[in-house]
Structure formats: structure tokens, C-alpha cells
Scaffold this motif. Structure first.
Motif, mmCIF file in Angstrom:
data_model
loop_
_atom_site.group_PDB
_atom_site.id
_atom_site.type_symbol
_atom_site.label_atom_id
_atom_site.label_comp_id
_atom_site.label_asym_id
_atom_site.label_seq_id
_atom_site.Cartn_x
_atom_site.Cartn_y
_atom_site.Cartn_z
ATOM 1 N N UNK A 10 -5.393 -7.975 -5.574
ATOM 2 C CA UNK A 10 -4.812 -8.868 -4.585
ATOM 3 C C UNK A 10 -3.298 -8.701 -4.579
ATOM 4 N N UNK A 11 -2.691 -9.180 -3.514
ATOM 5 C CA UNK A 11 -1.246 -9.185 -3.381
ATOM 6 C C UNK A 11 -0.802 -10.606 -3.074
ATOM 7 N N UNK A 12 0.309 -11.024 -3.638
ATOM 8 C CA UNK A 12 0.858 -12.351 -3.366
ATOM 9 C C UNK A 12 1.539 -12.309 -2.002
ATOM 10 N N UNK A 13 0.989 -13.044 -1.038
ATOM 11 C CA UNK A 13 1.549 -13.046 0.315
ATOM 12 C C UNK A 13 2.255 -14.353 0.644
ATOM 13 N N UNK A 91 6.405 -12.873 -3.929
ATOM 14 C CA UNK A 91 5.760 -12.285 -2.751
ATOM 15 C C UNK A 91 5.825 -10.767 -2.849
ATOM 16 N N UNK A 92 4.691 -10.136 -2.649
ATOM 17 C CA UNK A 92 4.601 -8.689 -2.779
ATOM 18 C C UNK A 92 4.051 -8.222 -4.108
ATOM 19 N N UNK A 93 3.996 -9.109 -5.117
ATOM 20 C CA UNK A 93 3.430 -8.735 -6.410
ATOM 21 C C UNK A 93 1.947 -8.406 -6.265
ATOM 22 N N UNK A 94 1.514 -7.377 -6.968
ATOM 23 C CA UNK A 94 0.109 -7.001 -6.976
ATOM 24 C C UNK A 94 -0.479 -7.294 -8.351
ATOM 25 N N UNK A 95 -1.704 -7.755 -8.366
ATOM 26 C CA UNK A 95 -2.403 -8.015 -9.629
ATOM 27 C C UNK A 95 -3.893 -7.952 -9.371
ATOM 28 N N UNK A 96 -4.653 -7.982 -10.459
ATOM 29 C CA UNK A 96 -6.096 -7.996 -10.336
ATOM 30 C C UNK A 96 -6.612 -9.373 -10.721
ATOM 31 N N UNK A 97 -7.669 -9.788 -10.029
ATOM 32 C CA UNK A 97 -8.311 -11.065 -10.326
ATOM 33 C C UNK A 97 -9.783 -10.800 -10.597
#
Length: 318
Positions: A10-13, A91-97
Motif C-alpha cells: 500500500x501507499x500512504x495517500x 504521504x507517498x510512503x510505501x509499506x506492506x500490510x
């Protein structure tokens, strides 16, 4: 349908200030595709850098598969998860959930009483919306240190008198005796918040409410009054037929993983439910903060990160 162990990038939008010390994040898949389905009460695991894995309740709308929303309180005395979210996710950070997983599902009822303390409002917010859509009668008692520390007051305002907002610096402690004064077998009580609040609600519901009426979600392990077993015991892994010995100073999870068996786990404290395992034979010594009294008595599953065995042997579906 997504498996609770599946991972999604996911990406923080979206990121904004939900209350004093609370940051609200909106998450979306980078390709814009639908996120896994979820129901009120569900949480997701955030797989953060440095090996951190933390669980946060989904507090948006289950009908909106495009985004997930979480709200995270900065915990000054925490183990680093909330500080990571506050300081490093922008905003724009990517991570896995991972997930979602639901140990706090909203069961059908004619009437609901919701009790929230502080950030404990997050799993209850979609429950309130679901109860409203279902036409059920419901009330929410929402407490916090100060009004400024209480998230989502603007969203809850539309419900009028069904929501009682009680900041402690204005009204004192929550009047649980009045709120829980009318036990009713058609009413379910859902509560989430700090341990003193949960213990107070449990105490009142034990005195007159029907068994199973209360559902609680804990963010921290419940303090067990009875000591844990100190004897070694055998764990039989039914799928392979292997038998392992769990000594007094190690958990079932630790022993199973050391034997090369892959199992999902996260908190290692008995609060998230990730390591829940089916028990095929034997009596678990439950030490978790997830299962209800009825589920513990049934003995069908156990959290292998903290729970042990009441007898010399357990047979697990591993």
C-alpha cells in the motif's frame, strides 16, 4: 476473499491530524486496485521497517474497497511502532500490510451499547455506522482525557444524542453504572480502550448481564491473576505427526518455529490473534487477551504465543 495471512503493498495517500497525538492515515494500493474486504472490528498488520509489526483497527468504511483508514496514537512509552508511524510514514510512503483479521466482529443484535476510551474509538466507529444502517438501537459512551485528545468527534456529531462525549477534564470518569444499568438479552456491549476502563466494564457486566453480552478488544495484554503452568508438556503436530517438548521457559510458538514449522505470528503478547491455532486434543491453559470466556471454555483454539497446556499433551492442527 483475501486470506488473513496475505500481504498487500500500500501507499500512504492521506495523512492528517485526527486529535492531539493522533495521526490518521489513508492507505491505497499503488495500482489503485481494490483492497481486501473487511467487516467492522477488523484490524490490519502494518509491516514496518526494522522488523516492527503492529496492529491497527480499520476505521473507515468497509464499503470503500479503494482505501483503508487507520488512526494511530503516539505512545510515549511504547515499543516503537507508533513512533515509527508518526515520524516516518508520510504521504507517498510505501509499506506492506497483512490481513485484515477480525477478533472483534460485530454480531447481530436488536440493540448495542458501545463504550470507547481514547483511541479505542477506532474499531467502534464502523460498528456505529453498521448498527445505524441495520436499523438497530444503539448508544455510544465515549471518554477521553480532554476533548482535544478525542478523535472523530466531527463524524460522530451527526448522530446527536445517541453519542455521549465525556472528556475527563470536563465531566470526570465515565458513569458506567448508569450506562450499563439495564441488562438485556437482546443487547450486546462492545468496549475498547485502556485497561482500567475495560476492567471496569467487565466488572459491571459480570454483575447481571447475560454471559456473552460483552465483547472487548484489548491493545495491551490482560494481566492474568492465575499463575501460568510451570511444567513441560508435549505438543503433537497433527499434520506431520511430530512431537515436540515445550519447556517451562519457552512458548509453544517458539518451540514450533525452532523446529522449522512456518506459522503466522505478530504481537507475541496474546493480543492480536495472528497465531490462533486449532486444538484437536488436550486442554489449553489460555493466557491470551483475545478469546472470550465462552471461547476459552470451548478449548477449540489457542494463541500459541502465550498459552500453554493444562495437561501433559496437546494435539494441534499444525
Amino acid at each position: 476473499m483475501s486470506n488473513a495471512g496475505d500481504e498487500t503493498e500500500v501507499i500512504v495517500v492521506g495523512r492528517d491530524h485526527a486529535a492531539d497525538g493522533v495521526v490518521r492515515l489513508t492507505l491505497r494500493r499503488p495500482d489503485g486496485g481494490p483492497l481486501p474486504a473487511w467487516e467492522p472490528g477488523a484490524h490490519t498488520d502494518l509491516l514496518l521497517a526494522d522488523g516492527l509489526v503492529r496492529q491497527y483497527s480499520l476505521c473507515g468504511s468497509p464499503a470503500d474497497r479503494a482505501v483503508w483508514r487507520i488512526a494511530v496514537l503516539r505512545e510515549p512509552g511504547g515499543r516503537g511502532g507508533s513512533a515509527y508511524v508518526h515520524d516516518r510514514l508520510v504521504e507517498g510512503s510505501r509499506l506492506r500490510v497483512r490481513g485484515p483479521r477480525n477478533n472483534f466482529a460485530l454480531r447481530p443484535a436488536d440493540r448495542y451499547l458501545f463504550v470507547a476510551g481514547g483511541i479505542g474509538i477506532t474499531p467502534l466507529l464502523p460498528m456505529v455506522a453498521a448498527a445505524e444502517r441495520a436499523g438497530a438501537r444503539w448508544r455510544l459512551l465515549y471518554g477521553g482525557r480532554t476533548r482535544a485528545s478525542m478523535a472523530f468527534l466531527d463524524e460522530l456529531a451527526v448522530h446527536g444524542d445517541a453519542v455521549s462525549v465525556r472528556p475527563q477534564d470536563e465531566t470526570g470518569l465515565l458513569d458506567l453504572d448508569a450506562f450499563l444499568a439495564e441488562p438485556d438479552d437482546r443487547t450486546l456491549v462492545y468496549c475498547c480502550g485502556p485497561e482500567p476502563l475495560l476492567a471496569a466494564v467487565e466488572e459491571r457486566c459480570r454483575a447481571g448481564w447475560p454471559p456473552g453480552a460483552l465483547r472487548i478488544e484489548r491493545f495491551q495484554p490482560k494481566e492474568e491473576t492465575a499463575p501460568a503452568g510451570t511444567s513441560s508438556f508435549a505438543v503433537v503436530l497433527a499434520r506431520s505427526g511430530r512431537t515436540l517438548t515445550v519447556p517451562p521457559d519457552r512458548s509453544v510458538l517458539d518451540v514450533v518455529r525452532s523446529a522449522g514449522v512456518e506459522v503466522l505470528y505478530s504481537c507475541t503478547e496474546g493480543t492480536c490473534g495472528t497465531c490462533e491455532t486449532d486444538v484437536l486434543e488436550g486442554e489449553p491453559d489460555h493466557r491470551d487477551s483475545v478469546l472470550t470466556d465462552e471461547e476459552r471454555a470451548g478449548g477449540e483454539t489457542m494463541m500459541i504465543c502465550v498459552s500453554r497446556s493444562c495437561g501433559p499433551r496437546l494435539i494441534l492442527d499444525l
